[in-house]
Motif scaffolding. Structure first.
Motif, PDB file in Angstrom:
ATOM      1  N   ALA A 134     -12.847 -43.984  -6.422  1.00 12.66           N
ATOM      2  CA  ALA A 134     -14.315 -43.508  -6.770  1.00 12.66           C
ATOM      3  C   ALA A 134     -14.419 -42.150  -6.619  1.00 12.66           C
ATOM      4  O   ALA A 134     -13.589 -41.412  -5.709  1.00 12.66           O
ATOM      5  N   LEU A 135     -15.396 -41.523  -6.875  1.00 13.07           N
ATOM      6  CA  LEU A 135     -15.648 -39.790  -6.752  1.00 13.07           C
ATOM      7  C   LEU A 135     -16.642 -39.736  -5.726  1.00 13.07           C
ATOM      8  O   LEU A 135     -17.781 -40.386  -5.853  1.00 13.07           O
ATOM      9  N   VAL A 136     -16.621 -38.938  -4.786  1.00  9.76           N
ATOM     10  CA  VAL A 136     -17.371 -38.568  -3.899  1.00  9.76           C
ATOM     11  C   VAL A 136     -17.946 -37.104  -3.826  1.00  9.76           C
ATOM     12  O   VAL A 136     -16.812 -36.159  -3.697  1.00  9.76           O
ATOM     13  N   LEU A 137     -19.141 -36.894  -3.852  1.00  3.25           N
ATOM     14  CA  LEU A 137     -19.777 -35.440  -3.500  1.00  3.25           C
ATOM     15  C   LEU A 137     -19.370 -34.876  -2.165  1.00  3.25           C
ATOM     16  O   LEU A 137     -19.942 -35.623  -1.354  1.00  3.25           O
ATOM     17  N   THR A 138     -18.749 -34.201  -1.880  1.00  8.83           N
ATOM     18  CA  THR A 138     -18.687 -33.690  -0.443  1.00  8.83           C
ATOM     19  C   THR A 138     -19.432 -32.796   0.147  1.00  8.83           C
ATOM     20  O   THR A 138     -19.513 -32.384   1.551  1.00  8.83           O
ATOM     21  N   GLU A 139     -20.358 -32.194  -0.754  1.00  9.63           N
ATOM     22  CA  GLU A 139     -21.162 -30.973   0.004  1.00  9.63           C
ATOM     23  C   GLU A 139     -22.812 -31.827   0.590  1.00  9.63           C
ATOM     24  O   GLU A 139     -23.238 -32.530  -0.134  1.00  9.63           O
ATOM     25  N   GLY A 140     -23.224 -31.208   1.770  1.00 13.31           N
ATOM     26  CA  GLY A 140     -24.559 -31.629   1.941  1.00 13.31           C
ATOM     27  C   GLY A 140     -24.749 -32.949   2.295  1.00 13.31           C
ATOM     28  O   GLY A 140     -23.703 -33.757   2.720  1.00 13.31           O
ATOM     29  N   GLN A 141     -26.196 -33.411   1.831  1.00 18.50           N
ATOM     30  CA  GLN A 141     -26.460 -34.669   2.130  1.00 18.50           C
ATOM     31  C   GLN A 141     -25.832 -35.892   1.322  1.00 18.50           C
ATOM     32  O   GLN A 141     -25.895 -37.083   1.527  1.00 18.50           O
ATOM     33  N   TRP A 142     -25.454 -35.228   0.304  1.00 25.20           N
ATOM     34  CA  TRP A 142     -24.933 -36.256  -0.689  1.00 25.20           C
ATOM     35  C   TRP A 142     -23.522 -36.984  -0.283  1.00 25.20           C
ATOM     36  O   TRP A 142     -23.463 -38.395  -0.738  1.00 25.20           O
ATOM     37  N   ALA A 143     -22.855 -36.402   0.599  1.00 24.94           N
ATOM     38  CA  ALA A 143     -21.480 -36.958   1.100  1.00 24.94           C
ATOM     39  C   ALA A 143     -21.889 -38.453   1.795  1.00 24.94           C
ATOM     40  O   ALA A 143     -20.937 -39.309   2.253  1.00 24.94           O
ATOM     41  N   GLU A 144     -22.997 -38.310   2.475  1.00 25.66           N
ATOM     42  CA  GLU A 144     -23.631 -39.497   3.226  1.00 25.66           C
ATOM     43  C   GLU A 144     -24.297 -40.437   2.542  1.00 25.66           C
ATOM     44  O   GLU A 144     -24.496 -41.528   2.898  1.00 25.66           O
ATOM     45  N   LYS A 145     -24.473 -40.536   1.016  1.00 25.45           N
ATOM     46  CA  LYS A 145     -25.204 -41.306   0.193  1.00 25.45           C
ATOM     47  C   LYS A 145     -24.323 -42.336  -0.387  1.00 25.45           C
ATOM     48  O   LYS A 145     -24.583 -43.489  -0.254  1.00 25.45           O
ATOM     49  N   GLY A 146     -23.464 -41.814  -1.076  1.00 26.22           N
ATOM     50  CA  GLY A 146     -22.690 -42.935  -2.039  1.00 26.22           C
ATOM     51  C   GLY A 146     -21.514 -42.174  -2.929  1.00 26.22           C
ATOM     52  O   GLY A 146     -20.914 -41.330  -2.586  1.00 26.22           O
ATOM     53  N   CYS A 147     -21.065 -43.064  -3.872  1.00 27.46           N
ATOM     54  CA  CYS A 147     -19.965 -42.542  -4.425  1.00 27.46           C
ATOM     55  C   CYS A 147     -20.237 -42.878  -6.211  1.00 27.46           C
ATOM     56  O   CYS A 147     -21.144 -43.736  -6.285  1.00 27.46           O
ATOM     57  N   ILE A 148     -19.446 -42.480  -6.955  1.00 32.17           N
ATOM     58  CA  ILE A 148     -19.545 -42.658  -8.343  1.00 32.17           C
ATOM     59  C   ILE A 148     -17.979 -43.264  -8.726  1.00 32.17           C
ATOM     60  O   ILE A 148     -17.150 -42.934  -8.475  1.00 32.17           O
ATOM     61  N   THR A 149     -18.594 -44.455  -9.733  1.00 35.16           N
ATOM     62  CA  THR A 149     -17.219 -45.106 -10.200  1.00 35.16           C
ATOM     63  C   THR A 149     -17.109 -44.756 -11.652  1.00 35.16           C
ATOM     64  O   THR A 149     -18.146 -44.576 -12.304  1.00 35.16           O
ATOM     65  N   LEU A 150     -15.960 -44.764 -12.310  1.00 37.10           N
ATOM     66  CA  LEU A 150     -15.615 -44.552 -13.511  1.00 37.10           C
ATOM     67  C   LEU A 150     -15.104 -45.859 -14.152  1.00 37.10           C
ATOM     68  O   LEU A 150     -13.798 -46.170 -13.669  1.00 37.10           O
ATOM     69  N   THR A 151     -15.501 -46.612 -15.055  1.00 37.78           N
ATOM     70  CA  THR A 151     -14.997 -48.014 -15.498  1.00 37.78           C
ATOM     71  C   THR A 151     -14.753 -47.635 -17.123  1.00 37.78           C
ATOM     72  O   THR A 151     -15.813 -47.441 -17.954  1.00 37.78           O
ATOM     73  N   GLN A 152     -13.684 -48.141 -17.693  1.00 36.45           N
ATOM     74  CA  GLN A 152     -13.417 -47.980 -19.179  1.00 36.45           C
ATOM     75  C   GLN A 152     -14.208 -49.135 -19.676  1.00 36.45           C
ATOM     76  O   GLN A 152     -14.110 -50.361 -19.140  1.00 36.45           O
TER      77      GLN A 152
END
Length: 114
Positions: free
Chosen positions: A46-64
């Protein structure tokens, strides 16, 4: 929200995104510093945005998408995230779109958001 990337090769785009985020640079040597990969329970990444408040929120998945050259993109909250807002997914997917268009635009035919 339904977010779909139409591409000539969904497998290759997914691999390229994950490889580039892990190495902190795209195929042209341009830096990717605000994202990281993490393994999920299913051994996928999964992809995680590491900056600021977004690191604490969740992740993004990529599915074919089976049988199609499409990637389905989903935002998931961390179970521990108590401060949830109806717009969090839009902000995260917006930042992901920024990543796509900055580094992988040549892999993308169309982005569909429904």
């Amino acid at each position: 929200m339904n977010y779909i990337i139409q591409t000539p090769s969904a497998r290759r785009l997914k691999e390229e995104i994950l490889k580039s985020v892990e190495s902190k640079a795209d195929g042209n040597g341009n830096g990717i510093v605000n994202w990281q990969c993490m393994e999920t329970d299913g051994a996928d990444k999964a992809l995680v945005l590491t900056e600021g408040q977004w690191a604490e929120k969740g992740c993004i998945t990529l599915t074919q998408v089976a049988g199609r050259n499409e990637l389905q993109v989903r935002f998931f909250y961390w179970e521990t995230c108590e401060a949830r807002d109806n717009n969090d997914d839009k902000y995260m997917l917006g930042r992901f779109t920024e990543l796509l268009l900055s580094h992988f635009h040549y892999f993308i035919d169309r982005i569909i958001i429904e």
